[in-house]
Each structure stands twice: as structure tokens, then as C-alpha cells.
Enzyme design. Structure first.
Site, PDB file in Angstrom:
ATOM      1  N   HIS A   1       0.841  -1.195   0.000  1.00 34.85           N
ATOM      2  CA  HIS A   1       0.000   0.000   0.000  1.00 34.85           C
ATOM      3  C   HIS A   1       0.876   1.245   0.000  1.00 34.85           C
ATOM      4  CE1 HIS A   1      -3.616  -2.366   1.810  1.00 34.85           C
ATOM      5  NE2 HIS A   1      -3.362  -2.661   0.564  1.00 34.85           N
TER       6      HIS A   1
ATOM      7  N   GLN B   1      -5.243  -6.917  -0.923  1.00 40.20           N
ATOM      8  CA  GLN B   1      -5.684  -7.639  -2.125  1.00 40.20           C
ATOM      9  C   GLN B   1      -7.121  -7.217  -2.493  1.00 40.20           C
ATOM     10  OE1 GLN B   1      -4.163  -9.988   0.412  1.00 40.20           O
ATOM     11  NE2 GLN B   1      -2.313  -9.173  -0.467  1.00 40.20           N
TER      12      GLN B   1
HETATM   13  P1  IMP Z   1      -0.027 -14.704  -3.418  1.00 37.30           P
HETATM   14  O1  IMP Z   1      -0.938 -13.839  -2.620  1.00 37.30           O
HETATM   15  O2  IMP Z   1       1.424 -14.287  -3.323  1.00 37.30           O
HETATM   16  O3  IMP Z   1      -0.215 -16.166  -3.140  1.00 37.30           O
HETATM   17  O4  IMP Z   1      -0.385 -14.504  -4.965  1.00 37.30           O
HETATM   18  C1  IMP Z   1      -1.610 -14.983  -5.517  1.00 37.30           C
HETATM   19  C2  IMP Z   1      -2.136 -14.009  -6.553  1.00 37.30           C
HETATM   20  O5  IMP Z   1      -2.564 -12.817  -5.930  1.00 37.30           O
HETATM   21  C3  IMP Z   1      -1.105 -13.588  -7.607  1.00 37.30           C
HETATM   22  O6  IMP Z   1      -1.789 -13.391  -8.826  1.00 37.30           O
HETATM   23  C4  IMP Z   1      -0.619 -12.240  -7.084  1.00 37.30           C
HETATM   24  O7  IMP Z   1      -0.102 -11.438  -8.110  1.00 37.30           O
HETATM   25  C5  IMP Z   1      -1.904 -11.688  -6.502  1.00 37.30           C
HETATM   26  N1  IMP Z   1      -1.687 -10.710  -5.428  1.00 37.30           N
HETATM   27  C6  IMP Z   1      -1.358 -10.975  -4.145  1.00 37.30           C
HETATM   28  N2  IMP Z   1      -1.283  -9.838  -3.438  1.00 37.30           N
HETATM   29  C7  IMP Z   1      -1.599  -8.844  -4.264  1.00 37.30           C
HETATM   30  C8  IMP Z   1      -1.739  -7.422  -4.091  1.00 37.30           C
HETATM   31  O8  IMP Z   1      -1.562  -6.861  -3.011  1.00 37.30           O
HETATM   32  N3  IMP Z   1      -2.086  -6.709  -5.204  1.00 37.30           N
HETATM   33  C9  IMP Z   1      -2.316  -7.308  -6.393  1.00 37.30           C
HETATM   34  N4  IMP Z   1      -2.221  -8.630  -6.600  1.00 37.30           N
HETATM   35  C10 IMP Z   1      -1.859  -9.391  -5.546  1.00 37.30           C
HETATM   36 MG    MG Z   2      -0.667  -3.220  -4.200  1.00 35.36          MG
END
Ligand code: IMP
Ligand code: MG
Length: 388
Positions: A40, A223
Site C-alpha cells: 500500500h 488484495q
Molecule cells: P499470493 O498472494 O502471493 O499467493 O499470490 C496470488 C495471486 O494474488 C497472484 O496473482 C498475485 O499477483 C496476486 N496478489 C497478491 N497480493 C496482491 C496485491 O496486493 N495486489 C495485487 N495482486 C496481488
Molecule cells: Mg498493491
């Protein structure tokens, strides 16, 4: 008074800015899910701040910032964020971390990476921060909680078990990687325990008291709805519930205490990682928006996929979260676009689209107009407007 803030698309909607605005009026800001996969950004008169774990409200000294039970905390990252704040003259005395929050352990980012590599072409595009493996261990009941750091004998016994019996055999036999030495790991965690001790608390009574006293509480979502483990584009999702329901279980606030859910949307759409993205743009307009909007991951630096605003997705998010008020962010990025489009819907399922594409191939002309029923609106158009 409780406000939940959620991302309405695939993340990076500009939640940090809205949180900063609301946090200035809030008594307490709580992060309730996710971990340092989040990024953020808040820009103040003191410069730019990027937060991954610490709630963005930390820049307001009168606001108590809580890392809630639903978050997965990498202690290495948390300590780094605390020291970065101190270097910039901000003492995070207003920060507390739930003793129930699980830890991202040394081995979780490695397993995240190894599992992604093993998936090959089917990889999800995770951030490699160990988020999925940490939540998986929480569910398997072999996770470590922040409060465990304060119980030395328990840590020793459990670390020996988890590392020796669960993690090392997989590392060595499946991935042919060196095993972890749990005793040196224990030393490392003993150090984190000492440094993080002042922040680790039972946050439940603190939050309950704030509720009883009518304090203004903001639940800071990380997210977004379309990355929700249950309501997102599974399996191309994150391993937590970034929707309004997750904000409650991740903090311990009962549903009856929530006053409003604010949904944050970007005037266009972006997505990092793989998975469905119906309004995606693959042309130079995407490049223009990406450059103008600096649409590269805060955490991983990856270029984000770009598309038009998808009203079908936004409507879905509004319903899943019970959004009462929307924030529309980054309108300025579209300033120089002569033509703005909004995706209002799409009703062709994947198998149907494959059929249509195959027909197009066989007849040697793209199928751009498709009738799906007798009514005027039962007509699907694809590609650019034919009069353009
Ligand atoms: P993870 O959360 O690292 O397991 O990633 C799973 C999916 O969520 C992937 O496509 C990441 O790029 C996406 N992702 C996780 N956190 C964020 C965020 O804060 N912003 C955008 N995409 C996210
Ligand atoms: Mg972000």
C-alpha cells in the site's frame, strides 16, 4: 462505528490513499488478512511510504494500528518495516500485533517458489512471499503464531517437529534441496521474539473495548474481491478472504457491529499474475495506461496487466461485500485517452467462446456478432465497434 474497506477488482485499486484519508478520522485501523504480498502506497508531505504489513494508519500517531489475527506475518519483514519507519523519525508506538496471527516462516517463501516452479505452465503467478504455504500450514494446524514466540519451550518442541518431520523430508526427497537446521532457526526466532515482544498482544479485548466505547474503527483490506480464496477466480487467487466476511473473522469484529463497507475501484482494471481477465487490453492503449499509471507491482515490480473498467466485476464485488459507498481511483491516468470504454457484461462461457472461435477459424472470418436470444439485449458483440 466500523467501516470495512475492500478492493473491488484484482488489487492495486489505490486502497492506500483511501485508507490514509479515512485513517486520519479513525481511532483504530486493523489489517485482517494477507501479509507482505500487499503493497500500500501513501504519499504525504514527508514523502512516499510503502507499507506491506503495517497498517497504513501508522502515519497518524493518534490512530492505534492493529495487525489482526487473520494476517500472516513475516517477522523479518515486520522488523524491517519498523526500522524503516524509525529511520524516518516515526516511532511506531501505536502498533500492536495479534498473538493469534500466524507467521510466515523461513521455509514458506521457498516452498511458495518451489511449488510455483513445479506447476510449470499452470503456475499462478504468486508473489513468492510464502503467503499460500503459511495459510496452508495454519489450516493444517502446523502453523506458528506470533504468540508462540513468547513460549520458548513450546517453540523448541514444535520447531523440531515441523522442520524435521514435515518440511525437511519434502525438501530433501521431493525437491532435492538442503534441509533446514531447526536449532539455528530457533536461535533466529528467539531474536525476533525479543525484538517484537513489545508489539505482540491479545488484540481481542482491545478491539472489543474500542467497539464498546464507540470508537471509529477502519478495517483495512489488502488484495481484492477477485483474488478472494472463495469468491475470486480460483485457483488464480490469494490464500485468504479479502472480502468483507474475511475482515470480520480476521479481526474478531462481529457482523452486527459493521456500519459501512467502502469498495475501492480503479477507473480502469489491472491484474498481476495469471488467471482470467475479461476486459484485458493487449494493445498500445494498455502500454500507455501502464506507463502513465506506473502499473508495476509494488511488491514484485512485475508489469501489471491492464484492461478497461469491468462493470460486471464491479457489480459482483458490490454484492459479495455489500458495498454501500464506492471510491473511484486514478481517474487522472485516463486523461489523455481519447476514447474510454466500460465493459458492461459478457455472457459467453469459456466452452462457448471456444466453439465460436473455432467456427470463426473454419469460416475464415472473425465472429464478432453473436445472437443469444430474441431480445435486443441478447446480442454479444466482440472486438471494436464496426463503424470505427
Ligand atoms: P499470493 O498472494 O502471493 O499467493 O499470490 C496470488 C495471486 O494474488 C497472484 O496473482 C498475485 O499477483 C496476486 N496478489 C497478491 N497480493 C496482491 C496485491 O496486493 N495486489 C495485487 N495482486 C496481488
Ligand atoms: Mg498493491
Amino acid at each position: 462505528m466500523v467501516i470495512i474497506l475492500v478492493g473491488g477488482q484484482w488489487g492495486d485499486e489505490g486502497k492506500g490513499k483511501v485508507i490514509d484519508y479515512l485513517a486520519a478520522r479513525a481511532d483504530m485501523v486493523i489489517r485482517s488478512q494477507g501479509g507482505n504480498n500487499a503493497g500500500h502506497t501513501v504519499i504525504t508531505e514527508h514523502g512516499e511510504f510503502k507499507f506491506q504489513l503495517i497498517p497504513s494508519g501508522i502515519l497518524h500517531p493518534d490512530c492505534l494500528c492493529v495487525i489482526g489475527n487473520g494476517v500472516v506475518v513475516d517477522p523479518i519483514v515486520l522488523l524491517k518495516e519498523i526500522s524503516q519507519l524509525k529511520e524516518r523519525g516515526i516511532e511506531p508506538n501505536n502498533l500492536i500485533v495479534s498473538e493469534r496471527a500466524h507467521m510466515v516462516m523461513r521455509y514458506h517463501p521457498l516452498f511458495d517458489q518451489l511449488e510455483e516452479e513445479a506447476r510449470g505452465d499452470d503456475r499462478l503467478g504468486t508473489t513468492w512471499r510464502g503467503i499460500g504455504p503459511a495459510y496452508a500450514d495454519k489450516v493444517r494446524r502446523i502453523g506458528f503464531r506470533m504468540g508462540d514466540l513468547q513460549k520458548a519451550a513450546f517453540m523448541r518442541k514444535k520447531l523440531a517437529f515441523v522442520v524435521e518431520q514435515v518440511k525437511n523430508p519434502i525438501l530433501e526427497k521431493l525437491y532435492e534441496k538442503p534441509a533446514y537446521d531447526w536449532e539455528s532457526m530457533l536461535e533466529e526466532y528467539t531474536r525476533y521474539a525479543r525484538e517484537l515482544d513489545p508489539y505482540i498482544k491479545d488484540t481481542f479485548p482491545i478491539i472489543q473495548e474500542a467497539l464498546d466505547n464507540g470508537k471509529k474503527i477502519l478495517l483495512e483490506g489488502a488484495q481484492a474481491t477477485m483474488l478472494d480464496l472463495d469468491f475470486g477466480t480460483y485457483p488464480y487467487v490469494t490464500s485468504s478472504n479479502p472480502t468483507a466476511g474475511g475482515a470480520l473473522t480476521g479481526s474478531g469484529i462481529p457482523p452486527t457491529r459493521v456500519d459501512l463497507t467502502v469498495g475501492v475501484f480503479k477507473a480502469y482494471t489491472s491484474r498481476v499474475g495469471y488467471g482470467p481477465f475479461p476486459s484485458e487490453l493487449l494493445d498500445e492503449v494498455a502500454d500507455q495506461i501502464r506507463e502513465r499509471g506506473h502499473e508495476f507491482g509494488t511488491v514484485t515490480g512485475r508489469p501489471r496487466r491492464i484492461g478497461w473498467f469491468d462493470a460486471a466485476v464491479a457489480r459482483y464485488s458490490t454484492r459479495v461485500n455489500g458495498v454501500g459507498v464506492a471510491a473511484l481511483m486514478r481517474l487522472d491516468i485516463l486523461d489523455d485517452q481519447p476514447l474510454l470504454r466500460i465493459c458492461t457484461g459478457y455472457d459467453l462461457p469459456q466452452r462457448c467462446r471456444e466453439y465460436v472461435d473455432r467456427v470463426g477459424e473454419l469460416i475464415g472470418a472473425p465472429v464478432q456478432l453473436i445472437g443469444t436470444g430474441p431480445r435486443r439485449d441478447q446480442f454479444v458483440t466482440r472486438g471494436p465497434d464496426l463503424f470505427e
